[in-house]
Design an enzyme around this catalytic site. Structure first.
Site, PDB file in Angstrom:
ATOM      1  N   ILE A 155      -4.247 -24.605 -47.064  1.00 53.89           N
ATOM      2  CA  ILE A 155      -3.684 -23.601 -47.966  1.00 53.89           C
ATOM      3  C   ILE A 155      -4.559 -22.356 -48.088  1.00 53.89           C
ATOM      4  CG2 ILE A 155      -2.365 -25.251 -49.324  1.00 53.89           C
ATOM      5  CD1 ILE A 155      -4.597 -25.317 -51.370  1.00 53.89           C
ATOM      6  N   GLY A 158     -11.780 -19.214 -45.927  1.00 57.08           N
ATOM      7  CA  GLY A 158     -12.768 -18.265 -46.432  1.00 57.08           C
ATOM      8  C   GLY A 158     -14.013 -18.326 -45.579  1.00 57.08           C
ATOM      9  N   ARG A 159     -15.049 -17.618 -46.030  1.00 54.14           N
ATOM     10  CA  ARG A 159     -16.283 -17.590 -45.247  1.00 54.14           C
ATOM     11  C   ARG A 159     -17.009 -18.924 -45.301  1.00 54.14           C
ATOM     12  NH1 ARG A 159     -19.578 -13.357 -49.141  1.00 54.14           N
ATOM     13  NH2 ARG A 159     -19.258 -14.448 -51.111  1.00 54.14           N
ATOM     14  N   ASP A 277     -19.775 -13.899 -58.949  1.00 59.66           N
ATOM     15  CA  ASP A 277     -18.781 -13.503 -57.942  1.00 59.66           C
ATOM     16  C   ASP A 277     -17.387 -13.501 -58.568  1.00 59.66           C
ATOM     17  OD1 ASP A 277     -17.898 -12.636 -55.497  1.00 59.66           O
ATOM     18  OD2 ASP A 277     -17.871 -14.613 -54.558  1.00 59.66           O
TER      19      ASP A 277
END
Length: 447
Positions: A155, A158-159, A277
């Site tokens: 789904i 990312g990094r 973040d």
């Protein structure tokens, strides 16, 4: 005289000499007045056979011009260095391997007995985990749950790796699979999620962490609640929102940030935590249109007893687009915990701007855009953001139509007070939460 006579004569002379030694010695003494020692070159003797020991302690040089000792040193030193490097690498790998398996019990232990009365839902599991230290499930139980999960579909990416929707006892769960190079982020996030008293309705619900070793590579799993609406970024991209939904999203996200920032004192207290973040992609939307904050891999904790900051030992930094001015120009005080909280508030102000743009009043709303979309490239560098935010001191534009709607006017004032250039002048998370709660009560909105 014949040849035979000559031989006989010489023999007689030899006998005469032998018979008269005195006369023979006299003849020798008479001849000493002449030196015959150096008449001819001295005799040359053959070299003695080599016995393996050079009496002059000189070593025959090789074709490269090095002596035997030098040649041995040249060969031995690199070999020793290589051995030392290999041993060091082996020890480091063993240490990392042992450290990366905090959740793996011995294979001969039946961990299924550790979950009392076979809980049939995640809610029962949460209630049981909260009855103990409040820091989550025991490690062996986490291992048990991880073994029972079946991955269904991917789904997100990312990094750090990938996010999958998984199935556990009839319920959906989210499985965040970290790549092996992101081991520190996985370990740190699992550690933060298991902080005592962290569980909150507006913080993503943590279930378990585990590493899956299939013999070829190791997968690092972080298992959390699953929310089908996805991130706030996805949610706002798909549709505009009503003012009531805007307030609900903003207030619940602020509640999550306020709970992170708050220190709870007591024997089972919680340290203050800064996210570092905050952005729309790290805030998830539940089925009832409330938010929860996720991705704590960069979070830092405050130890109030020593007034020290527990900073993550990885090399990741926050998302450049959402970085506060003091982070961009590197003037932030890393030893002062309040600095991290203020940076979170700046980032949260940008999230409020994203939410407010999608608020539809009378069918009028703005398209979804990321903060500073009209000032920097799609993937801005630190230098791009530094020039816009720190040098030019730009902030996202506030549409004029917001002044005509009370809820949007309050949101505009809030976000401006969140992204002040002077970090000390920004609002606190608690003040943001109280202001939004007051706005919700004015709109007769139950959150």
């Amino acid at each position: 005289m014949g040849s035979l006579d000559v031989v006989v004569c010489k023999a007689n002379m030899g006998v005469a000499k032998m018979c008269n030694p005195v006369q023979h010695l006299y003849n020798i003494m008479q001849d000493t007045d002449h030196d015959f020692c150096n008449d001819k070159d001295p005799p040359t003797l053959a070299p003695p056979p080599w016995t393996g020991v050079d009496t002059k302690e000189e070593f025959t040089k090789s074709e490269t011009g090095l002596t035997a000792i030098e040649l041995m040193v040249v060969i031995a030193v690199p070999v020793i260095l290589i051995c030392v490097v290999l041993m060091t690498v082996y020890c480091i790998c063993q240490q990392r391997y042992r450290r990366s398996r905090p959740y793996a019990p011995p294979p001969d232990i039946d961990t299924s007995l550790l979950v009392p009365e076979e809980p049939t839902s995640l809610r029962e599991l949460y209630d049981w985990s909260q009855s103990g230290s409040g820091s989550g499930l025991p490690l062996l139980v986490q291992r048990t749950i991880a073994r029972q999960i079946r991955l269904c579909e991917i789904i997100g990416k990312g990094r750090y790796g990938e996010v999958w929707r998984g199935h556990w006892r009839g319920e959906n769960v989210a499985v965040k699979i970290f790549s092996s190079r992101e081991e520190r982020s996985w370990f740190r996030e699992a550690e933060i999620y298991q902080t005592v008293m962290l569980r909150h309705e507006n913080i993503l619900g943590f279930i378990a962490a585990d590493n899956k070793d299939n013999g070829t590579w190791t997968q690092l799993w972080l298992i959390t609640d699953y929310h089908e609406n996805g991130s706030l970024f996805d949610f706002l991209n798909r549709q505009p929102v009503l003012p009531s939904t805007m307030i609900r999203l903003a207030l619940t996200a602020a509640c999550g940030m306020a709970h992170l920032h708050m220190e709870i004192l007591g024997a089972q207290g919680k340290p203050a935590i800064a996210h570092r973040d905050i952005k729309s992609k790290n805030i998830l939307v539940k089925s009832n249109n409330t938010c929860c904050i996720a991705d704590l891999g960069l979070a830092v904790r405050h130890d109030s007893k020593t007034d020290s900051v527990d900073i993550a030992p990885n090399n990741r930094v926050g998302t450049k687009r959402y970085m506060a001015p003091e982070c961009l120009d590197e003037t932030i005080n890393m030893s002062h915990f309040e600095s991290f909280k203020r940076a979170d508030v700046y980032s949260f102000g940008l999230v409020l701007w994203e939410i407010a743009r999608r608020c539809s009043v009378g069918g009028i709303h703005e398209d979804y855009q990321l903060p500073y979309y009209d000032m920097v490239p799609s993937d801005p560098s630190l230098e791009d953001m530094r020039k816009v935010v720190c040098v030019d001191r730009h902030r996202p534009a506030i549409p004029n139509r917001w002044q005509a709607v009370e809820s949007l006017r309050v949101m505009a004032r809030l976000m401006k007070e969140c992204w002040y250039h002077n970090a000390a002048a920004r609002l606190t998370a608690l003040r943001i939460r109280k202001t939004l709660a007051s706005l919700a009560s004015q709109e007769d909105l139950k959150v």
